[in-house]
Every structure is written in C-alpha cells, then in structure tokens.
Design a protein around this motif. Structure first.
Motif, short mmCIF file in Angstrom:
data_model
loop_
_atom_site.label_atom_id
_atom_site.label_comp_id
_atom_site.label_asym_id
_atom_site.label_seq_id
_atom_site.Cartn_x
_atom_site.Cartn_y
_atom_site.Cartn_z
N LEU A 1 0.83 -1.21 0.00
CA LEU A 1 0.00 0.00 0.00
C LEU A 1 0.87 1.26 0.00
O LEU A 1 0.49 2.28 -0.57
CB LEU A 1 -0.93 -0.02 1.22
CG LEU A 1 -2.18 0.86 1.13
CD1 LEU A 1 -3.25 0.37 2.11
CD2 LEU A 1 -1.89 2.32 1.40
N VAL A 2 2.02 1.17 0.63
CA VAL A 2 2.98 2.28 0.63
C VAL A 2 4.26 1.80 -0.04
O VAL A 2 4.80 0.75 0.32
CB VAL A 2 3.28 2.77 2.06
CG1 VAL A 2 4.35 3.85 2.05
CG2 VAL A 2 2.01 3.28 2.72
N ARG A 3 4.74 2.55 -1.01
CA ARG A 3 5.99 2.20 -1.70
C ARG A 3 7.07 3.21 -1.37
O ARG A 3 6.79 4.40 -1.19
CB ARG A 3 5.76 2.16 -3.21
CG ARG A 3 4.76 1.10 -3.64
CD ARG A 3 4.79 0.84 -5.11
NE ARG A 3 6.13 0.44 -5.54
CZ ARG A 3 6.42 0.09 -6.79
NH1 ARG A 3 5.48 0.11 -7.71
NH2 ARG A 3 7.64 -0.27 -7.12
N THR A 4 8.30 2.72 -1.29
CA THR A 4 9.46 3.59 -1.13
C THR A 4 10.17 3.67 -2.47
O THR A 4 10.58 2.64 -3.02
CB THR A 4 10.42 3.05 -0.05
OG1 THR A 4 9.71 2.96 1.19
CG2 THR A 4 11.60 4.00 0.12
N PRO B 1 12.99 3.97 -4.98
CA PRO B 1 14.37 3.55 -4.71
C PRO B 1 15.42 4.64 -4.85
O PRO B 1 16.36 4.69 -4.06
CB PRO B 1 14.60 2.41 -5.71
CG PRO B 1 13.53 2.54 -6.74
CD PRO B 1 12.37 3.18 -6.06
N ARG B 2 15.31 5.53 -5.83
CA ARG B 2 16.41 6.49 -6.05
C ARG B 2 16.30 7.72 -5.14
O ARG B 2 17.30 8.43 -4.95
CB ARG B 2 16.47 6.91 -7.52
CG ARG B 2 16.96 5.79 -8.44
CD ARG B 2 17.44 6.32 -9.78
NE ARG B 2 16.36 6.82 -10.60
CZ ARG B 2 15.80 6.15 -11.61
NH1 ARG B 2 16.21 4.94 -11.89
NH2 ARG B 2 14.84 6.69 -12.33
N THR B 3 15.12 8.00 -4.61
CA THR B 3 14.96 9.18 -3.76
C THR B 3 14.68 8.85 -2.30
O THR B 3 14.89 9.68 -1.42
CB THR B 3 13.79 10.06 -4.26
OG1 THR B 3 12.56 9.32 -4.13
CG2 THR B 3 13.99 10.45 -5.72
N GLY B 4 14.18 7.64 -2.04
CA GLY B 4 13.81 7.27 -0.68
C GLY B 4 12.47 7.83 -0.23
O GLY B 4 12.03 7.57 0.90
N ARG B 5 11.80 8.60 -1.10
CA ARG B 5 10.48 9.14 -0.73
C ARG B 5 9.43 8.04 -0.71
O ARG B 5 9.50 7.09 -1.48
CB ARG B 5 10.04 10.23 -1.72
CG ARG B 5 10.78 11.52 -1.61
CD ARG B 5 10.11 12.62 -2.42
NE ARG B 5 8.85 13.07 -1.82
CZ ARG B 5 8.10 14.03 -2.34
NH1 ARG B 5 8.47 14.64 -3.47
NH2 ARG B 5 6.98 14.39 -1.74
N LYS B 6 8.46 8.20 0.17
CA LYS B 6 7.37 7.23 0.24
C LYS B 6 6.17 7.76 -0.53
O LYS B 6 5.96 8.97 -0.65
CB LYS B 6 7.00 6.94 1.70
CG LYS B 6 8.08 6.16 2.42
CD LYS B 6 7.62 5.65 3.76
CE LYS B 6 8.67 4.74 4.37
NZ LYS B 6 8.22 4.17 5.66
N SER B 7 5.38 6.82 -1.05
CA SER B 7 4.27 7.16 -1.93
C SER B 7 3.12 6.19 -1.66
O SER B 7 3.35 4.98 -1.47
CB SER B 7 4.72 7.05 -3.38
OG SER B 7 3.66 7.26 -4.27
N ARG C 1 4.46 4.74 -9.99
CA ARG C 1 4.73 4.48 -8.57
C ARG C 1 4.45 5.70 -7.71
O ARG C 1 4.31 5.58 -6.49
CB ARG C 1 6.20 4.08 -8.39
CG ARG C 1 6.65 2.90 -9.24
CD ARG C 1 8.16 2.78 -9.24
NE ARG C 1 8.79 4.00 -9.75
CZ ARG C 1 10.11 4.20 -9.79
NH1 ARG C 1 10.92 3.26 -9.35
NH2 ARG C 1 10.60 5.33 -10.27
N ALA C 2 4.38 6.87 -8.33
CA ALA C 2 4.30 8.13 -7.60
C ALA C 2 3.07 8.96 -7.96
O ALA C 2 2.85 10.02 -7.37
CB ALA C 2 5.56 8.96 -7.85
N ASP D 1 8.33 -2.31 -14.09
CA ASP D 1 9.00 -1.90 -12.85
C ASP D 1 9.84 -3.08 -12.35
O ASP D 1 9.48 -3.78 -11.41
CB ASP D 1 7.97 -1.48 -11.81
CG ASP D 1 8.62 -0.86 -10.59
OD1 ASP D 1 9.85 -0.66 -10.61
OD2 ASP D 1 7.90 -0.57 -9.62
N VAL D 2 10.96 -3.29 -13.02
CA VAL D 2 11.79 -4.46 -12.73
C VAL D 2 12.37 -4.38 -11.32
O VAL D 2 12.47 -5.39 -10.62
CB VAL D 2 12.93 -4.57 -13.77
CG1 VAL D 2 13.81 -5.77 -13.47
CG2 VAL D 2 12.34 -4.69 -15.17
N ASP D 3 12.73 -3.17 -10.83
CA ASP D 3 13.25 -3.03 -9.47
C ASP D 3 12.26 -3.57 -8.45
O ASP D 3 12.63 -4.22 -7.48
CB ASP D 3 13.54 -1.56 -9.15
CG ASP D 3 14.69 -1.00 -9.98
OD1 ASP D 3 15.46 -1.81 -10.52
OD2 ASP D 3 14.79 0.23 -10.09
#
Length: 297
Positions: free
Chosen positions: A197-200, A202-208, A259-260, A284-286
């Motif tokens: 439900l909440v994603r981080t 990867p390159r910024t560390g921001r949550k979404s 993702r955002a 979204d392979v990551d």
C-alpha cells in the motif's frame, strides 16, 4: 545537452525545454530525464512526433523493458498490432468512433476512475509515456495526482497504520465497479496482483501511496473495512492541492511515474469527436526484484 524543467504545479509536474526525443540516444540526456522524473514524477514534452516504432524505441532507451497486455489487450487484440503499444482512443478496428454501446467503449470508461497503469500486474508499470496523436476540439483532459505529496500530508498515526499493508489490485474489479461484466475465461486471465500500500521510491527514498480503483481489498482485512480505507485514501490523495490537469495538444508526450502518481481521463463527447493517444509503459523491474527478495526472506 542541458535540459530545463519549468514547474507546472507546486508539488510535481514540469514542462521540459524543447527537444526531439526520437533523436535522443546519448546516456547523459537520458540520465537527465530520469533525474527529472525522480524529482517531478511527471514530465511534459511538447511537439513530439513519433512513429509507433520511434515511440517504442525511445521508451526502451529511457527505461528498459516494456509492458504488454496492460488492459483490454489481455483478452482482446489491439487494433495497433503491437501489445506493447496501448491504444488510448475511442476508435474501433476500422478507425471509426465507437458507438455508444460498444463493449470496448464500456470497458474504456473505467479510465475515468483514478488509477495507476498496470498496478494489477506483477511486475507493475513504472513509467508510462502517453502521446497525443489526435485531439478533439473540446476539452478532453487527463488529471494526475501526486501520491508522494499525498503520503507526506498524512498524519503520523495514519502513516503508522498503513505500514506493511498489502493490497490486491485487479482491473476486473475497477471495471465491475461500473457494472462491466466479464466471461469466466476473461476472469481467469485477469486475476490481478498483490502490491504494497505504501511504496518507497528507490532512487529518492520518498514514500508514496500506491492505490487505485484497481485496488480491490487489503490482504488479511475484512473486505468492507479495507475498501473503506482505500476509498478514504483515494479521496485524500485527489484533493485539488495534489492534482494537475493536463489539456492535451497534438504532439504532447507526457511521461508519468506510476509508482508516484495516479491519473484519470475526464469525460468529453467521445461518441462525436475522434481522440487518439498511444501509450507505452515500462516494467517496474526493481519492484519485481524487491518483491522476490521479500518472499525469499
């Protein structure tokens, strides 16, 4: 070359200085576009006149592998002949505007619900690149919501409540909300996927927040309670302060990070005026690697 980014909204969205993306192959410019996506989550490029092949090739240069079967093409062939190229139009196989009762038109009405592309797939979609080929002479806009800013605005208590929750996403669910009916065979194909439900990022560390009309239930919660929370979160995330409305011009290429952001089409006289956009979405392979690690551990 050095790009400039002009902000179009306080939280996200930037229009990028003139550039012919079909000619961009150098790693430095591609890296600059990716950095712009990390910061703004949605970039607007004007006067992009791709062929279908150039559109697909640019998406691969920018972000690697492409998504296929992200919508109705999961069980019906696209008129465009390439499953990586989504037909975001009101046109039938003959290139004519859909009749009001056409089944594909009924299915496409689900795009007016807030959603993220391919959240119902594993792996889901990362970047979508939506190109305007034909724009009607009336407003036929698309709205986008910044899910990072929406997460930031939640109370600490709500953020704690959401941590670790997982959600089942299904495109069948979002269409059934509107009364669209699927055959048993179609239901088997559209089983959906489970997402955090909440994603981080990867390159910024921001949550979404990672929610959508496709979100059918919160795993291990009673369905009514889960759906009420999801509805509350969508209502919160789509307040005017988090929303940008894009008015299309021919040649606009809008790249958005699924993702955002969430997005939705706005209604127009779609049985009268022709409208043709084409979308390529990357894998979204990551996220797929991250999910595999979580299962392994």
């Amino acid at each position: 070359m050095t790009l400039t980014f002009r902000k179009l909204h306080p939280h996200f969205v930037a229009e990028v200085s003139p550039i012919a993306l079909r000619q961009v192959t150098d790693p430095e410019t591609l890296l600059e576009i990716r950095a712009g996506m990390d910061e703004h989550a949605l970039l607007v490029f004007r006067n992009q006149h791709f062929t279908d092949e150039e559109h697909l090739a640019f998406a691969q240069r920018l972000d690697g592998r492409l998504h296929t079967k992200t919508g109705i093409s999961a069980f019906q062939k696209s008129r465009l002949g390439n499953e990586a190229l989504a037909d975001v139009s009101n046109l039938n196989a003959s290139g004519e505007v859909y009749q009001a009762d056409d089944r594909k038109r009924m299915y496409g009405l689900g795009n007016r619900l807030w959603h993220a592309d391919a959240s119902f797939q594993d792996p889901p979609g990362r970047y979508s690149m939506l190109l305007a080929r034909v724009v009607p002479p009336v407003n036929a806009d698309t709205e986008y919501a910044d899910m990072r800013a929406a997460y930031d605005a939640l109370t600490p208590e709500m953020k704690g409540r959401l941590e670790g929750l997982r959600v089942h996403h299904s495109i069948a669910h979002s269409r059934e909300i509107l009364g669209f009916e699927f055959s048993e065979e179609e239901q088997d194909i559209l089983k959906g996927a489970i997402q955090p439900l909440v994603r981080t990022l990867p390159r910024t560390g921001r949550k979404s927040l990672y929610i959508a009309a496709h979100a059918s239930k919160i795993i291990d919660w009673p369905i009514p309670e889960g759906r009420l929370l999801l509805l509350d979160l969508i209502e919160h995330a789509t307040q005017p302060e988090f929303v940008y409305r894009h008015s299309w011009r021919v040649g606009d290429l809008v790249i958005y990070d699924n993702r955002a952001t969430m997005h939705r089409a706005r209604p127009y006289a779609d049985t009268t005026y022709r409208r043709e956009l084409r979308r390529v979405t990357t894998l979204d392979v990551d996220h797929a690697i991250e999910q595999a690690r979580a299962v392994h551990h």
